[in-house]
Motif scaffolding. Structure first.
Motif, PDB file in Angstrom:
ATOM      1  N   GLN A 192       0.815  -1.214   0.000  1.00  0.00           N
ATOM      2  CA  GLN A 192       0.000   0.000   0.000  1.00  0.00           C
ATOM      3  C   GLN A 192       0.851   1.267   0.000  1.00  0.00           C
ATOM      4  O   GLN A 192       0.310   2.376  -0.046  1.00  0.00           O
ATOM      5  N   GLY A 193       2.163   1.112   0.053  1.00  0.00           N
ATOM      6  CA  GLY A 193       3.043   2.275   0.118  1.00  0.00           C
ATOM      7  C   GLY A 193       3.309   2.882  -1.252  1.00  0.00           C
ATOM      8  O   GLY A 193       2.825   2.401  -2.277  1.00  0.00           O
ATOM      9  N   GLU A 194       4.098   3.955  -1.248  1.00  0.00           N
ATOM     10  CA  GLU A 194       4.523   4.591  -2.493  1.00  0.00           C
ATOM     11  C   GLU A 194       5.571   3.690  -3.138  1.00  0.00           C
ATOM     12  O   GLU A 194       6.620   3.417  -2.548  1.00  0.00           O
ATOM     13  N   PRO A 195       5.323   3.178  -4.361  1.00  0.00           N
ATOM     14  CA  PRO A 195       6.195   2.163  -4.955  1.00  0.00           C
ATOM     15  C   PRO A 195       7.682   2.514  -4.973  1.00  0.00           C
ATOM     16  O   PRO A 195       8.516   1.713  -4.536  1.00  0.00           O
ATOM     17  N   LEU A 196       8.028   3.701  -5.459  1.00  0.00           N
ATOM     18  CA  LEU A 196       9.444   4.061  -5.519  1.00  0.00           C
ATOM     19  C   LEU A 196      10.061   4.128  -4.132  1.00  0.00           C
ATOM     20  O   LEU A 196      11.190   3.666  -3.916  1.00  0.00           O
ATOM     21  N   ASP A 197       9.335   4.701  -3.187  1.00  0.00           N
ATOM     22  CA  ASP A 197       9.851   4.797  -1.821  1.00  0.00           C
ATOM     23  C   ASP A 197      10.039   3.410  -1.208  1.00  0.00           C
ATOM     24  O   ASP A 197      11.032   3.157  -0.519  1.00  0.00           O
ATOM     25  N   ALA A 205       4.394 -10.060  -7.713  1.00  0.00           N
ATOM     26  CA  ALA A 205       3.017  -9.699  -8.076  1.00  0.00           C
ATOM     27  C   ALA A 205       2.720  -8.251  -7.685  1.00  0.00           C
ATOM     28  O   ALA A 205       2.040  -7.522  -8.429  1.00  0.00           O
ATOM     29  N   VAL A 206       3.222  -7.825  -6.524  1.00  0.00           N
ATOM     30  CA  VAL A 206       3.030  -6.438  -6.086  1.00  0.00           C
ATOM     31  C   VAL A 206       3.717  -5.478  -7.052  1.00  0.00           C
ATOM     32  O   VAL A 206       3.134  -4.479  -7.502  1.00  0.00           O
ATOM     33  N   ILE A 207       4.967  -5.781  -7.409  1.00  0.00           N
ATOM     34  CA  ILE A 207       5.725  -4.912  -8.318  1.00  0.00           C
ATOM     35  C   ILE A 207       5.062  -4.869  -9.695  1.00  0.00           C
ATOM     36  O   ILE A 207       4.939  -3.799 -10.315  1.00  0.00           O
ATOM     37  N   CYS A 231       3.527  -1.668 -11.826  1.00  0.00           N
ATOM     38  CA  CYS A 231       3.869  -1.363 -13.218  1.00  0.00           C
ATOM     39  C   CYS A 231       2.606  -1.207 -14.066  1.00  0.00           C
ATOM     40  O   CYS A 231       2.494  -0.267 -14.870  1.00  0.00           O
ATOM     41  N   VAL A 232       1.653  -2.105 -13.887  1.00  0.00           N
ATOM     42  CA  VAL A 232       0.393  -2.046 -14.642  1.00  0.00           C
ATOM     43  C   VAL A 232      -0.356  -0.746 -14.340  1.00  0.00           C
ATOM     44  O   VAL A 232      -0.968  -0.144 -15.236  1.00  0.00           O
ATOM     45  N   GLN A 233      -0.290  -0.297 -13.091  1.00  0.00           N
ATOM     46  CA  GLN A 233      -0.950   0.944 -12.686  1.00  0.00           C
ATOM     47  C   GLN A 233      -0.188   2.191 -13.134  1.00  0.00           C
ATOM     48  O   GLN A 233      -0.664   3.314 -12.936  1.00  0.00           O
ATOM     49  N   GLY A 234       0.967   2.015 -13.751  1.00  0.00           N
ATOM     50  CA  GLY A 234       1.759   3.153 -14.215  1.00  0.00           C
ATOM     51  C   GLY A 234       2.543   3.831 -13.112  1.00  0.00           C
ATOM     52  O   GLY A 234       3.085   4.923 -13.318  1.00  0.00           O
ATOM     53  N   LYS A 235       2.635   3.198 -11.934  1.00  0.00           N
ATOM     54  CA  LYS A 235       3.377   3.787 -10.817  1.00  0.00           C
ATOM     55  C   LYS A 235       4.875   3.501 -10.900  1.00  0.00           C
ATOM     56  O   LYS A 235       5.676   4.145 -10.214  1.00  0.00           O
ATOM     57  N   LEU A 236       5.233   2.515 -11.719  1.00  0.00           N
ATOM     58  CA  LEU A 236       6.628   2.187 -11.992  1.00  0.00           C
ATOM     59  C   LEU A 236       6.798   2.015 -13.493  1.00  0.00           C
ATOM     60  O   LEU A 236       5.853   1.631 -14.196  1.00  0.00           O
ATOM     61  N   ALA A 237       8.001   2.274 -13.987  1.00  0.00           N
ATOM     62  CA  ALA A 237       8.301   1.955 -15.379  1.00  0.00           C
ATOM     63  C   ALA A 237       8.243   0.439 -15.550  1.00  0.00           C
ATOM     64  O   ALA A 237       8.485  -0.313 -14.602  1.00  0.00           O
ATOM     65  N   PRO A 238       7.907  -0.040 -16.749  1.00  0.00           N
ATOM     66  CA  PRO A 238       7.840  -1.491 -16.964  1.00  0.00           C
ATOM     67  C   PRO A 238       9.171  -2.164 -16.616  1.00  0.00           C
ATOM     68  O   PRO A 238      10.241  -1.712 -17.040  1.00  0.00           O
ATOM     69  N   ASP A 265      10.818  -6.305 -15.319  1.00  0.00           N
ATOM     70  CA  ASP A 265      10.584  -7.681 -14.894  1.00  0.00           C
ATOM     71  C   ASP A 265      10.836  -7.749 -13.392  1.00  0.00           C
ATOM     72  O   ASP A 265      11.970  -7.520 -12.945  1.00  0.00           O
ATOM     73  N   PRO A 266       9.827  -8.057 -12.581  1.00  0.00           N
ATOM     74  CA  PRO A 266       9.980  -7.976 -11.124  1.00  0.00           C
ATOM     75  C   PRO A 266      11.085  -8.867 -10.568  1.00  0.00           C
ATOM     76  O   PRO A 266      11.837  -8.450  -9.680  1.00  0.00           O
ATOM     77  N   ARG A 267      11.194 -10.076 -11.065  1.00  0.00           N
ATOM     78  CA  ARG A 267      12.201 -10.996 -10.518  1.00  0.00           C
ATOM     79  C   ARG A 267      13.614 -10.556 -10.889  1.00  0.00           C
ATOM     80  O   ARG A 267      14.527 -10.614 -10.057  1.00  0.00           O
ATOM     81  N   HIS A 268      13.790 -10.125 -12.126  1.00  0.00           N
ATOM     82  CA  HIS A 268      15.119  -9.648 -12.511  1.00  0.00           C
ATOM     83  C   HIS A 268      15.480  -8.372 -11.745  1.00  0.00           C
ATOM     84  O   HIS A 268      16.657  -8.130 -11.444  1.00  0.00           O
TER      85      HIS A 268
END
Length: 215
Positions: free
Chosen positions: A88-93, A144-146, A150-157, A159-162
């Motif tokens: 629920q936090g700010e993704p980049l933070d 899944a969270v990451i 990304c889908v919500q546009g809060k992060l650039a696309p 690959d979460p695992r990489h």
């Protein structure tokens, strides 16, 4: 011959027993992180702990039990920063906080990092069940969270695992290759510089809509 505590299930350990087990594990951490599992011996652990080999065998059945105990403790500590990521936090933070926590662990727990790295390099023979039952579900959940961010546009696309692999590689490098880093960097404040560099690196990667011009 006295039974090991593992064979004395249900008996409450005395203060001395608790202290000695901690002393043995601390000594074993030093020995295993320096020599690896194959190169470490009970004699080395006993010498480092200042105890006799029979005393070591009173508390643990052998080298493998000591090693597995350390790895179990390490895995719990190592996963704590990943569990601390707040969906629920700010993704980049949240992700920058994770990078900084991992780097702090590299600074404060270099022996633990090398112990884990040595086990993985050997094919994780004593950790595969834990990697499958503990680490993988947590990584799947975090990925899944990451991906959702990304889908919500809060992060650039990305690959979460990489992304997670990259964070692990860049932060734990400072522990696993501490001797090399020390020679190459000299007396500078390595971790302060590393924190600033990795913050810039991952923010550039993850900030949505950020255009990086070619020089």
């Amino acid at each position: 011959m006295p039974q090991s505590p593992a064979a004395q299930a249900g008996r409450k350990s005395s203060r001395i027993q608790v202290r000695n087990r901690k002393r043995i594990l601390e000594a074993a951490l030093e020995v295993f992180s320096t020599h690896g599992y194959r190169g470490a011996t009970l004699d080395q652990i006993a010498a480092e702990a200042g105890l006799s080999k029979p005393n070591i065998l009173y508390y643990f059945e052998g080298k493998e039990e000591i090693h597995v105990t350390l790895l179990n403790q390490l895995l719990d500590a190592w996963l704590a920063p990943l569990r601390a990521i707040d969906p629920q936090g700010e993704p980049l933070d949240e992700l920058m906080g994770y990078v900084h926590r991992k780097l702090e662990m590299s600074r404060d727990l270099p022996r633990e990092s090398r112990l884990f790295a040595n086990e993985i390099l050997q094919g994780a023979p004593r950790m595969v069940p834990h990697l499958d039952s503990v680490l993988k579900p947590l990584v799947d959940q975090t990925a899944a969270v990451i991906e959702g961010w990304c889908v919500q546009g809060k992060l650039a696309p990305v690959d979460p695992r990489h992304l997670l692999f990259s964070i692990w590689a860049t932060t734990q490098h400072y522990a696993d290759f501490e001797a090399q880093v020390g020679v190459l960097m000299g007396e500078v404040d390595v971790h302060t510089g590393a924190a600033a560099h990795l913050e810039a690196l991952f923010r550039r990667l993850l900030t949505p809509g950020l255009i990086v011009e070619n020089s």
